[in-house]
Design a protein around this motif. Structure first.
Motif, PDB file in Angstrom:
ATOM      1  N   ALA A  69       0.837  -1.203   0.000  1.00 16.86           N
ATOM      2  CA  ALA A  69       0.000   0.000   0.000  1.00 16.86           C
ATOM      3  C   ALA A  69       0.869   1.248   0.000  1.00 16.86           C
ATOM      4  O   ALA A  69       1.882   1.324   0.689  1.00 16.86           O
ATOM      5  N   GLY A  70       0.440   2.224  -0.804  1.00 21.82           N
ATOM      6  CA  GLY A  70       1.140   3.503  -0.852  1.00 21.82           C
ATOM      7  C   GLY A  70       2.330   3.541  -1.794  1.00 21.82           C
ATOM      8  O   GLY A  70       2.907   4.623  -2.004  1.00 21.82           O
ATOM      9  N   GLN A  71       2.719   2.422  -2.359  1.00 25.67           N
ATOM     10  CA  GLN A  71       3.844   2.433  -3.291  1.00 25.67           C
ATOM     11  C   GLN A  71       3.445   3.086  -4.613  1.00 25.67           C
ATOM     12  O   GLN A  71       2.285   3.062  -5.017  1.00 25.67           O
ATOM     13  N   LYS A  72       4.442   3.641  -5.280  1.00 24.71           N
ATOM     14  CA  LYS A  72       4.239   4.199  -6.619  1.00 24.71           C
ATOM     15  C   LYS A  72       4.710   3.178  -7.642  1.00 24.71           C
ATOM     16  O   LYS A  72       5.844   2.708  -7.588  1.00 24.71           O
ATOM     17  N   VAL A  73       3.814   2.862  -8.592  1.00 27.98           N
ATOM     18  CA  VAL A  73       4.084   1.835  -9.593  1.00 27.98           C
ATOM     19  C   VAL A  73       3.993   2.459 -10.977  1.00 27.98           C
ATOM     20  O   VAL A  73       3.038   3.180 -11.290  1.00 27.98           O
ATOM     21  N   LEU A  74       4.955   2.154 -11.829  1.00 39.01           N
ATOM     22  CA  LEU A  74       4.919   2.575 -13.222  1.00 39.01           C
ATOM     23  C   LEU A  74       4.642   1.353 -14.088  1.00 39.01           C
ATOM     24  O   LEU A  74       5.347   0.351 -14.010  1.00 39.01           O
ATOM     25  N   ASP A  75       3.623   1.450 -14.929  1.00 40.80           N
ATOM     26  CA  ASP A  75       3.277   0.398 -15.884  1.00 40.80           C
ATOM     27  C   ASP A  75       3.637   0.907 -17.274  1.00 40.80           C
ATOM     28  O   ASP A  75       2.913   1.729 -17.851  1.00 40.80           O
ATOM     29  N   ILE A  76       4.753   0.419 -17.820  1.00 42.31           N
ATOM     30  CA  ILE A  76       5.240   0.869 -19.126  1.00 42.31           C
ATOM     31  C   ILE A  76       4.553   0.046 -20.207  1.00 42.31           C
ATOM     32  O   ILE A  76       4.779  -1.152 -20.327  1.00 42.31           O
ATOM     33  N   GLU A 132      -5.840  -4.289  -5.945  1.00 40.94           N
ATOM     34  CA  GLU A 132      -5.359  -5.364  -5.072  1.00 40.94           C
ATOM     35  C   GLU A 132      -4.438  -4.855  -3.962  1.00 40.94           C
ATOM     36  O   GLU A 132      -4.444  -5.388  -2.858  1.00 40.94           O
ATOM     37  N   SER A 133      -3.618  -3.843  -4.257  1.00 42.65           N
ATOM     38  CA  SER A 133      -2.560  -3.464  -3.316  1.00 42.65           C
ATOM     39  C   SER A 133      -2.704  -2.074  -2.742  1.00 42.65           C
ATOM     40  O   SER A 133      -1.924  -1.678  -1.881  1.00 42.65           O
ATOM     41  N   GLU A 134      -3.661  -1.299  -3.257  1.00 45.00           N
ATOM     42  CA  GLU A 134      -3.818   0.096  -2.861  1.00 45.00           C
ATOM     43  C   GLU A 134      -2.562   0.903  -3.176  1.00 45.00           C
ATOM     44  O   GLU A 134      -2.228   1.866  -2.485  1.00 45.00           O
ATOM     45  N   ALA A 135      -1.883   0.496  -4.237  1.00 44.42           N
ATOM     46  CA  ALA A 135      -0.731   1.261  -4.717  1.00 44.42           C
ATOM     47  C   ALA A 135      -1.213   2.373  -5.647  1.00 44.42           C
ATOM     48  O   ALA A 135      -2.353   2.373  -6.110  1.00 44.42           O
ATOM     49  N   GLY A 154      -8.305   8.073  -9.067  1.00 40.31           N
ATOM     50  CA  GLY A 154      -7.360   8.738  -8.181  1.00 40.31           C
ATOM     51  C   GLY A 154      -6.100   7.923  -7.943  1.00 40.31           C
ATOM     52  O   GLY A 154      -5.047   8.480  -7.590  1.00 40.31           O
ATOM     53  N   ARG A 155      -6.173   6.598  -8.129  1.00 34.40           N
ATOM     54  CA  ARG A 155      -5.011   5.737  -7.858  1.00 34.40           C
ATOM     55  C   ARG A 155      -4.474   5.030  -9.092  1.00 34.40           C
ATOM     56  O   ARG A 155      -3.392   4.442  -9.036  1.00 34.40           O
ATOM     57  N   ALA A 156      -5.217   5.067 -10.186  1.00 38.43           N
ATOM     58  CA  ALA A 156      -4.741   4.480 -11.442  1.00 38.43           C
ATOM     59  C   ALA A 156      -4.862   5.544 -12.521  1.00 38.43           C
ATOM     60  O   ALA A 156      -5.952   5.801 -13.046  1.00 38.43           O
ATOM     61  N   ARG A 157      -3.747   6.172 -12.822  1.00 38.02           N
ATOM     62  CA  ARG A 157      -3.735   7.279 -13.774  1.00 38.02           C
ATOM     63  C   ARG A 157      -3.027   6.825 -15.050  1.00 38.02           C
ATOM     64  O   ARG A 157      -1.983   6.172 -14.992  1.00 38.02           O
ATOM     65  N   PHE A 158      -3.587   7.215 -16.180  1.00 34.28           N
ATOM     66  CA  PHE A 158      -3.046   6.787 -17.468  1.00 34.28           C
ATOM     67  C   PHE A 158      -2.765   8.011 -18.331  1.00 34.28           C
ATOM     68  O   PHE A 158      -3.511   8.995 -18.302  1.00 34.28           O
ATOM     69  N   SER A 159      -1.676   7.935 -19.090  1.00 32.53           N
ATOM     70  CA  SER A 159      -1.298   9.078 -19.922  1.00 32.53           C
ATOM     71  C   SER A 159      -0.634   8.611 -21.213  1.00 32.53           C
ATOM     72  O   SER A 159      -0.117   7.490 -21.306  1.00 32.53           O
ATOM     73  N   TYR A 176      10.106   5.611  -8.861  1.00 36.59           N
ATOM     74  CA  TYR A 176       9.048   4.646  -8.575  1.00 36.59           C
ATOM     75  C   TYR A 176       9.572   3.526  -7.691  1.00 36.59           C
ATOM     76  O   TYR A 176      10.733   3.125  -7.795  1.00 36.59           O
ATOM     77  N   ASP A 177       8.654   3.025  -6.845  1.00 39.95           N
ATOM     78  CA  ASP A 177       8.990   1.863  -6.019  1.00 39.95           C
ATOM     79  C   ASP A 177       8.985   0.583  -6.841  1.00 39.95           C
ATOM     80  O   ASP A 177       9.765  -0.333  -6.581  1.00 39.95           O
ATOM     81  N   ARG A 178       8.078   0.518  -7.804  1.00 40.02           N
ATOM     82  CA  ARG A 178       7.916  -0.672  -8.627  1.00 40.02           C
ATOM     83  C   ARG A 178       7.717  -0.252 -10.084  1.00 40.02           C
ATOM     84  O   ARG A 178       7.039   0.745 -10.363  1.00 40.02           O
ATOM     85  N   ILE A 179       8.273  -1.037 -10.988  1.00 40.65           N
ATOM     86  CA  ILE A 179       8.080  -0.819 -12.427  1.00 40.65           C
ATOM     87  C   ILE A 179       7.701  -2.160 -13.044  1.00 40.65           C
ATOM     88  O   ILE A 179       8.328  -3.186 -12.768  1.00 40.65           O
TER      89      ILE A 179
END
Length: 405
Positions: free
Chosen positions: A168-175, A189-192, A218-223, A234-237
């Motif tokens: 929870a609270g981690q910043k994740v980048l989905d490339i 699932e993780s509140e990331a 608010g928690r899943a932003r796409f660009s 990021y904490d996770r990529i």
């Protein structure tokens, strides 16, 4: 005759009959397996196929120059694939590599957007015809042989989430976030906090709409962002099915950017199609009609760039026939929806996609393709000492109380 010479050289197993424009028939193979009969409709097509089969067979099928008279297109492509062992894969020499890198795989920002639009900006209604409801357009993970496509795609997302060790609270980048399915699952699932990036306007619109509908905007932003322009950290990529579009000249840039964006205690997972048998070429028909700018890497090409980027490989897993089974599911669903797809586009488009799905499946069955998952970190102690945590996390995520509706 050039075509007969070519056929006898490349088809040694199976039962193939070729009907020529003048009425003559050619046969090839040893007579085993289901019979396949094709008709080549003109001398022009016969010459093109004999001179350049890697390109012309697919073009002939698309344009009606090659017609199946007995058996289907999968039977025909499977017959060719079963004979692949008699055709050694071509190796790219230094000059060929330089030319391909410069002309076809440079993938500067503008070219990357054009290449992505060519394939991924097709109507989402089209992709809904043969993908699972979550629109997962990458290799599924079949936990058992009789798993459905839907079950296998859920299992794939859990497998990736387990390797990411989300909190929870981690910043994740989905490339290369696609239509947002993985990013939304990770956020729920993780509140990331998940940032998904794509170069497809169609994918972006769908991902944003799905996030809004799920109450996750608010928690899943796409660009619409190139991976080279992300700021981080990021904490996770995670990157699934995107690395194949990077292009060999940009491998180092890609992993340098992953290293730059990843926090010192972070974890990254890269999921990509790869080759077992060393560097090679992109199949010419695929490069022209399906994935311009794409390249399937050998692991030897990838790991050297990972090492130079200062990243530590903490886990490697090979998914051998999982993508063959995924493509089989897509192919069968495509055929079931073929009439509707033809109404969305046209008959030539359907034949092009039929051929693409068949050729791709056969590449995983006979031509040395697989999927690899690389888990990467900056610190050697970023993940547990054994892989037990992966299975444990997957089982926990599969508990009924935790299932996502």
């Amino acid at each position: 005759m050039a075509l007969q010479t070519m056929l006898r050289k490349v088809i040694r197993e199976g039962d193939l009959t070729v009907r020529l424009p003048g009425g003559d028939r050619l046969t090839a193979g040893d007579g085993s397996g289901p019979p396949v009969e094709i008709e080549i409709t003109s001398a022009r097509w016969a010459g093109r196929i004999a001179a350049n089969p890697s390109m012309a067979v697919g073009e002939a099928y698309m344009d009606g120059g090659l017609v199946l008279r007995r058996g289907g297109v999968y039977d025909f492509v499977d017959l060719i694939g079963r004979n692949a062992k008699y055709r050694p894969l071509k190796r790219a020499g230094p000059l060929s590599r330089w030319w391909l890198d410069r002309r076809l795989q440079a993938n500067a920002r503008a070219a990357s957007r054009r290449n992505v639009a060519h394939h991924y900006d097709l109507s989402v209604d089209f992709y809904r015809r043969f993908l699972d409801p979550d629109l997962q357009y990458s290799c599924a993970y079949f936990p058992r042989p009789d798993a459905s496509l839907e079950e296998a795609q859920v299992a794939k997302k859990r497998h990736l989430a387990a390797k990411l060790m989300l909190g929870a609270g981690q910043k994740v980048l989905d490339i290369g976030c696609g239509w947002g399915g993985l990013g939304l699952t990770l956020a729920q699932e993780s509140e990331a906090q998940v940032d998904g990036i794509t170069l497809s306007t169609e994918q972006l619109a769908t991902a944003q709409a799905r996030a809004e509908a799920a109450g996750l905007s608010g928690r899943a932003r796409f660009s619409l962002t190139d991976y080279r322009d992300v700021a981080g950290p990021y904490d996770r990529i995670v990157s699934v099915g995107m690395f194949e579009h990077v292009g060999r000249p940009n491998f180092q840039t890609y992993f340098d950017q992953v290293s730059r964006l990843l926090k010192d205690d972070g974890v990254a997972v890269v999921h990509s199609i790869g080759r077992y048998d060393g560097p090679g070429f992109t199949q010419p028909w695929i490069a022209k009609y399906i994935f311009p700018g794409g390249y399937i890497p050998a692991l030897s090409e990838v790991l050297s760039a990972v090492e130079r980027a200062g990243l530590v490989v903490t886990d490697i897993e090979f998914l051998r026939l999982h993508y063959a089974e995924t493509l089989r599911c897509w192919r069968e669903r495509f055929e079931a929806q073929r009439a509707e797809i033809a109404r969305l586009y046209d008959e030539r488009f359907c034949r092009m996609w039929e051929f693409y799905l068949c050729v791709s499946e056969i590449a995983f069955r006979y031509r040395g393709h697989m999927v690899f998952q690389l888990q990467l970190a900056k610190r050697i102690d970023a993940v547990p000492l054994t892989r037990d945590y992966i299975g444990e996390t997957e089982r926990r995520m599969a508990e009924p109380a935790r299932r996502v509706a």
